[in-house]
Design an enzyme around this catalytic site. Structure first.
Site, PDB file in Angstrom:
ATOM      1  N   LYS A   1       0.864   4.385   7.014  1.00  0.00           N
ATOM      2  CA  LYS A   1       0.382   5.749   5.926  1.00  0.00           C
ATOM      3  C   LYS A   1       0.725   6.761   6.104  1.00  0.00           C
ATOM      4  O   LYS A   1       1.155   7.575   7.295  1.00  0.00           O
ATOM      5  CB  LYS A   1      -1.249   5.499   6.233  1.00  0.00           C
ATOM      6  CG  LYS A   1      -2.044   4.169   5.954  1.00  0.00           C
ATOM      7  CD  LYS A   1      -1.965   3.811   4.469  1.00  0.00           C
ATOM      8  CE  LYS A   1      -2.713   2.276   4.150  1.00  0.00           C
ATOM      9  NZ  LYS A   1      -2.033   1.403   5.001  1.00  0.00           N
TER      10      LYS A   1
ATOM     11  N   SER B   1       0.796  -1.252  -0.072  1.00  0.00           N
ATOM     12  CA  SER B   1       0.104  -0.068   0.179  1.00  0.00           C
ATOM     13  C   SER B   1       0.827   1.230  -0.064  1.00  0.00           C
ATOM     14  O   SER B   1       0.179   2.410  -0.339  1.00  0.00           O
ATOM     15  CB  SER B   1      -0.848   0.030   1.192  1.00  0.00           C
ATOM     16  OG  SER B   1      -0.123   0.016   2.294  1.00  0.00           O
TER      17      SER B   1
END
Length: 214
Positions: A165, A128
């Site tokens: 993230k 990701s």
């Protein structure tokens, strides 16, 4: 005190001496290629100490040389180091020192721990955050519940294991977690969701370490 432009000159000079690309330094430090370019152009006013340390490690120079506190670029050989655990997962609600999923240890300069700062390593899983962060990379994370917008953080969402993230903070109090890989959508949380789910910051990434696969 060295100016950002002066620091940038030494970063660029040493990078070219080592025949490294902007992308090479970005991968070693754990930032975007454009960020390294901004460092070299002197467009970032305050480069954090852990970032200076990470850049110096990537360029194999003394961090003090980058900030013009010495004219000798040779790395310090007498530097002392502290070992920190590298974790495979970070379950929410469990104190860091109680987590048993320790898969390795990394060394960081003791100077990084000045002022009571604490660090841990985290194994990157999945894609990701590709291409800056690859599956199997290790990130060095400073433990803190706070961050600045744009920081890459270890974030707890809804009580699950922590996720890596980019965090964007909204003026309305919202928080967005943004993957680097465009195939994954960002997710935005309202102030109410941050409070009730909850959503919280476990730490901010200060360095990326990547082992060369043979």
């Amino acid at each position: 005190m060295a100016t950002p432009q002066e620091i940038g000159v030494r970063i660029e000079m040493r990078r070219k001496e080592m025949q490294l690309t902007l992308s090479d330094i970005a991968s070693l430090v754990g930032v975007a290629e454009s960020t390294v370019q901004r460092y070299e152009k002197g467009r970032i006013e305050n480069i954090k100490l852990p970032v200076i340390e990470a850049i110096a490690n990537a360029l194999q120079v003394n961090p003090a040389w980058l900030v013009y506190k010495t004219d000798d670029p040779k790395p310090l050989t007498s530097k002392t180091y502290s070992k920190i655990p590298v974790l495979g997962t970070i379950p929410a609600g469990i104190p860091m020192e109680a987590i048993e999923d320790i898969i390795d240890y990394e060394e960081i300069p003791e100077a990084m721990c000045n002022g009571g700062k604490e660090y841990f390593g985290l194994l990157v899983k999945g894609d990701s955050m590709y291409p800056e962060y690859l599956d199997g990379d290790t990130v060095i994370v400073q433990k803190t519940p706070c961050c600045e917008s744009g920081d890459v953080c270890v974030v707890y969402v809804n009580g699950y294991d922590a996720t890596l993230k980019t965090v964007k903070l909204g003026e309305d109090g919202s928080l967005t977690i943004q993957p680097r890989n465009p195939e994954y959508p960002p997710r935005t949380f309202t102030p109410e969701e941050i409070e009730n789910l909850p959503v919280s910051i476990a730490g901010v990434v200060v360095e990326l370490r990547r082992k060369i696969k043979k």
